[in-house]
Design a protein around this motif. Structure first.
Motif, mmCIF file in Angstrom:
data_model
loop_
_atom_site.group_PDB
_atom_site.id
_atom_site.type_symbol
_atom_site.label_atom_id
_atom_site.label_comp_id
_atom_site.label_asym_id
_atom_site.label_seq_id
_atom_site.Cartn_x
_atom_site.Cartn_y
_atom_site.Cartn_z
ATOM 1 N N GLY A 140 0.791 -1.229 0.000
ATOM 2 C CA GLY A 140 0.000 0.000 0.000
ATOM 3 C C GLY A 140 0.815 1.267 0.000
ATOM 4 O O GLY A 140 0.247 2.377 -0.055
ATOM 5 N N SER A 141 2.139 1.149 0.051
ATOM 6 C CA SER A 141 2.994 2.339 0.101
ATOM 7 C C SER A 141 3.308 2.891 -1.286
ATOM 8 O O SER A 141 3.905 3.964 -1.407
ATOM 9 N N GLY A 142 2.949 2.158 -2.326
ATOM 10 C CA GLY A 142 3.239 2.605 -3.682
ATOM 11 C C GLY A 142 4.609 2.227 -4.179
ATOM 12 O O GLY A 142 5.001 2.609 -5.279
ATOM 13 N N VAL A 143 5.363 1.464 -3.391
ATOM 14 C CA VAL A 143 6.702 1.038 -3.781
ATOM 15 C C VAL A 143 6.597 -0.175 -4.697
ATOM 16 O O VAL A 143 5.784 -1.070 -4.464
ATOM 17 N N SER A 144 7.419 -0.223 -5.737
ATOM 18 C CA SER A 144 7.482 -1.401 -6.591
ATOM 19 C C SER A 144 8.661 -2.268 -6.159
ATOM 20 O O SER A 144 9.611 -1.785 -5.538
ATOM 21 N N PHE A 145 8.586 -3.580 -6.510
ATOM 22 C CA PHE A 145 9.565 -4.552 -6.031
ATOM 23 C C PHE A 145 10.105 -5.408 -7.160
ATOM 24 O O PHE A 145 9.399 -5.711 -8.124
ATOM 25 N N SER A 146 11.359 -5.824 -6.999
ATOM 26 C CA SER A 146 11.937 -6.840 -7.879
ATOM 27 C C SER A 146 12.766 -7.794 -7.041
ATOM 28 O O SER A 146 13.242 -7.449 -5.958
ATOM 29 N N GLN A 147 12.942 -9.015 -7.558
ATOM 30 C CA GLN A 147 13.820 -10.013 -6.944
ATOM 31 C C GLN A 147 14.402 -10.895 -8.029
ATOM 32 O O GLN A 147 13.805 -11.055 -9.097
ATOM 33 N N ASP A 148 15.554 -11.457 -7.738
ATOM 34 C CA ASP A 148 16.160 -12.487 -8.574
ATOM 35 C C ASP A 148 15.827 -13.823 -7.923
ATOM 36 O O ASP A 148 16.296 -14.106 -6.811
ATOM 37 N N VAL A 149 15.016 -14.642 -8.592
ATOM 38 C CA VAL A 149 14.566 -15.877 -7.944
ATOM 39 C C VAL A 149 15.696 -16.893 -7.801
ATOM 40 O O VAL A 149 15.554 -17.866 -7.053
ATOM 41 N N ALA A 150 16.819 -16.684 -8.482
ATOM 42 C CA ALA A 150 17.980 -17.543 -8.251
ATOM 43 C C ALA A 150 18.577 -17.279 -6.882
ATOM 44 O O ALA A 150 19.221 -18.145 -6.292
ATOM 45 N N VAL A 151 18.364 -16.066 -6.370
ATOM 46 C CA VAL A 151 18.886 -15.674 -5.058
ATOM 47 C C VAL A 151 17.812 -15.811 -3.993
ATOM 48 O O VAL A 151 18.066 -16.272 -2.884
ATOM 49 N N ASN A 152 16.599 -15.405 -4.334
ATOM 50 C CA ASN A 152 15.481 -15.420 -3.400
ATOM 51 C C ASN A 152 14.257 -15.957 -4.153
ATOM 52 O O ASN A 152 13.652 -15.234 -4.935
ATOM 53 N N PRO A 153 13.897 -17.226 -3.956
ATOM 54 C CA PRO A 153 12.902 -17.873 -4.822
ATOM 55 C C PRO A 153 11.465 -17.407 -4.648
ATOM 56 O O PRO A 153 10.615 -17.745 -5.481
ATOM 57 N N ASP A 154 11.137 -16.654 -3.614
ATOM 58 C CA ASP A 154 9.763 -16.214 -3.391
ATOM 59 C C ASP A 154 9.442 -15.070 -4.356
ATOM 60 O O ASP A 154 9.765 -13.913 -4.106
ATOM 61 N N ALA A 155 8.785 -15.405 -5.480
ATOM 62 C CA ALA A 155 8.541 -14.418 -6.534
ATOM 63 C C ALA A 155 7.103 -13.952 -6.584
ATOM 64 O O ALA A 155 6.712 -13.242 -7.504
ATOM 65 N N PHE A 156 6.291 -14.298 -5.605
ATOM 66 C CA PHE A 156 4.854 -14.019 -5.690
ATOM 67 C C PHE A 156 4.569 -12.510 -5.696
ATOM 68 O O PHE A 156 5.004 -11.776 -4.807
ATOM 69 N N GLY A 157 3.855 -12.064 -6.704
ATOM 70 C CA GLY A 157 3.354 -10.696 -6.738
ATOM 71 C C GLY A 157 4.385 -9.621 -6.984
ATOM 72 O O GLY A 157 4.136 -8.447 -6.682
ATOM 73 N N LEU A 158 5.535 -9.951 -7.564
ATOM 74 C CA LEU A 158 6.560 -8.945 -7.818
ATOM 75 C C LEU A 158 6.190 -8.065 -9.008
ATOM 76 O O LEU A 158 5.479 -8.486 -9.912
ATOM 77 N N ASP A 159 6.718 -6.855 -9.004
ATOM 78 C CA ASP A 159 6.581 -6.015 -10.185
ATOM 79 C C ASP A 159 7.509 -6.498 -11.287
ATOM 80 O O ASP A 159 7.127 -6.514 -12.458
ATOM 81 N N VAL A 160 8.740 -6.878 -10.914
ATOM 82 C CA VAL A 160 9.686 -7.446 -11.872
ATOM 83 C C VAL A 160 10.348 -8.657 -11.232
ATOM 84 O O VAL A 160 10.949 -8.554 -10.158
ATOM 85 N N GLY A 161 10.240 -9.799 -11.882
ATOM 86 C CA GLY A 161 10.903 -11.009 -11.414
ATOM 87 C C GLY A 161 11.986 -11.420 -12.395
ATOM 88 O O GLY A 161 11.754 -11.419 -13.614
ATOM 89 N N PHE A 162 13.169 -11.740 -11.880
ATOM 90 C CA PHE A 162 14.310 -12.145 -12.708
ATOM 91 C C PHE A 162 14.632 -13.614 -12.454
ATOM 92 O O PHE A 162 14.604 -14.077 -11.314
ATOM 93 N N GLU A 163 14.990 -14.324 -13.524
ATOM 94 C CA GLU A 163 15.430 -15.710 -13.395
ATOM 95 C C GLU A 163 16.504 -15.977 -14.441
ATOM 96 O O GLU A 163 16.546 -15.315 -15.485
ATOM 97 N N SER A 164 17.367 -16.947 -14.173
ATOM 98 C CA SER A 164 18.414 -17.340 -15.107
ATOM 99 C C SER A 164 18.252 -18.815 -15.450
ATOM 100 O O SER A 164 18.021 -19.640 -14.562
ATOM 101 N N VAL A 165 18.369 -19.143 -16.748
ATOM 102 C CA VAL A 165 18.317 -20.527 -17.202
ATOM 103 C C VAL A 165 19.459 -20.723 -18.195
ATOM 104 O O VAL A 165 20.205 -19.803 -18.500
ATOM 105 N N GLY A 166 19.605 -21.932 -18.705
ATOM 106 C CA GLY A 166 20.618 -22.191 -19.719
ATOM 107 C C GLY A 166 20.196 -21.643 -21.075
ATOM 108 O O GLY A 166 19.109 -21.081 -21.224
ATOM 109 N N PRO A 167 21.061 -21.814 -22.091
ATOM 110 C CA PRO A 167 20.757 -21.299 -23.429
ATOM 111 C C PRO A 167 19.714 -22.140 -24.147
ATOM 112 O O PRO A 167 19.996 -22.849 -25.120
ATOM 113 N N SER A 168 18.479 -22.090 -23.656
ATOM 114 C CA SER A 168 17.391 -22.892 -24.206
ATOM 115 C C SER A 168 16.135 -22.033 -24.294
ATOM 116 O O SER A 168 15.665 -21.508 -23.279
ATOM 117 N N GLU A 169 15.587 -21.887 -25.491
ATOM 118 C CA GLU A 169 14.370 -21.091 -25.644
ATOM 119 C C GLU A 169 13.200 -21.739 -24.915
ATOM 120 O O GLU A 169 12.359 -21.052 -24.328
#
Length: 267
Positions: A140-169
């Motif tokens: 409710g504060s108006g702040v947006s959030f991001s996380q790298d799920v490789a570092v912190n796997p709880d990605a629920f409800g993020l504004d921006v979620g980052f993940e890393s995988v191998g070279p596979s589409e």
């Protein structure tokens, strides 16, 4: 309109990266690297985390301040500053040989920290115990959030979620859908040599890598990508431009040891 003198904040991990084959060490950690790279990109940033009452803690504080990151909410705890031992395996691949989480494992934002975080424009959360509770406290504060799920796997409800995988589409598109399915408004996936992808559920964009004549070290390149992407995203740039900004910034980090330019220390 909310006035935010410090637009960005990062919360969570810092560590001393100890490169065993080089017998040298650098200041690092996801939340810290992102903070420094945001500051180097001209984005005001405050780091929220903890160091120990030791030489490594003083070194970490100096590295943050020397790169223009505010340390007004850096805690000093009676525990060792975290460190990570980085080695190489028989195939020459980088591996994490050992991690001591130290003061980072004990870090908790204070009421004063929470009040300050409510004034920020965007918060990137690294690894620390209590990420979900922090997001709840700031709801409710108006702040947006991001996380790298490789570092912190709880990605629920993020504004921006980052993940890393191998070279596979296939794996990349699966990761995008997984992040979007967790409620991320924007999902971003880096795919090694294949480049990166991003989606907001309506549009999906792809970019390749920037060719490099040589790679010195990839430690922290992903964190630099995150900082570049976020800086462009917060300015309202299209997803393709955000990916390109992150890619170009990460390529620069591959040209030196550690997550940002710094003087290494001997082990």
């Amino acid at each position: 309109m909310k006035q935010t003198p410090l637009q960005f904040a990062t919360v969570g991990d810092n560590c001393i990266d100890r490169y065993l084959p080089l017998a040298q060490a650098a200041v690092g950690g996801n939340a810290l690297n992102v903070a420094v790279q945001l500051a180097l990109a001209g984005e005001p940033c405050t780091y929220f985390g903890a160091v120990g009452l030791d030489e490594a803690g003083r070194w970490t504080r100096d590295a943050l301040m020397g790169n223009g990151v505010s340390v007004s909410h850096l805690q000093e705890l009676d525990a060792p500053t975290a460190y990570t031992d980085i080695d190489v395996d028989a195939a020459g691949e980088r591996i994490i040989a050992f991690e001591e989480f130290g003061s980072t494992a004990l870090y908790r934002p204070t009421p004063s920290d929470i009040s300050a975080l409510k004034t920020m424009g965007h918060i990137h959360i690294g690894w620390f115990n209590g990420a979900a509770a922090l997001r709840d406290a700031l709801a409710g504060s108006g702040v947006s959030f991001s996380q790298d799920v490789a570092v912190n796997p709880d990605a629920f409800g993020l504004d921006v979620g980052f993940e890393s995988v191998g070279p596979s589409e296939i794996l990349a598109r699966e990761a995008l859908q997984r992040l979007l399915g967790c409620g991320c408004k924007v999902a971003v996936v880096t795919c090694g040599a294949m480049g990166s992808m991003a989606s907001d559920g309506t549009e999906t964009v792809v970019t390749g890598i920037r060719a490099l004549s040589s790679v010195v070290d990839t430690t922290g390149a992903g964190d630099t990508f995150i900082a570049g992407f976020l800086a462009a995203w917060k300015r309202g740039q299209p997803l393709a431009a955000c990916l390109a900004t992150g890619r170009d910034a990460a390529a620069q980090t591959c040209g030196h040891v550690g997550g940002f330019p710094q003087t290494l220390q001997r082990l």
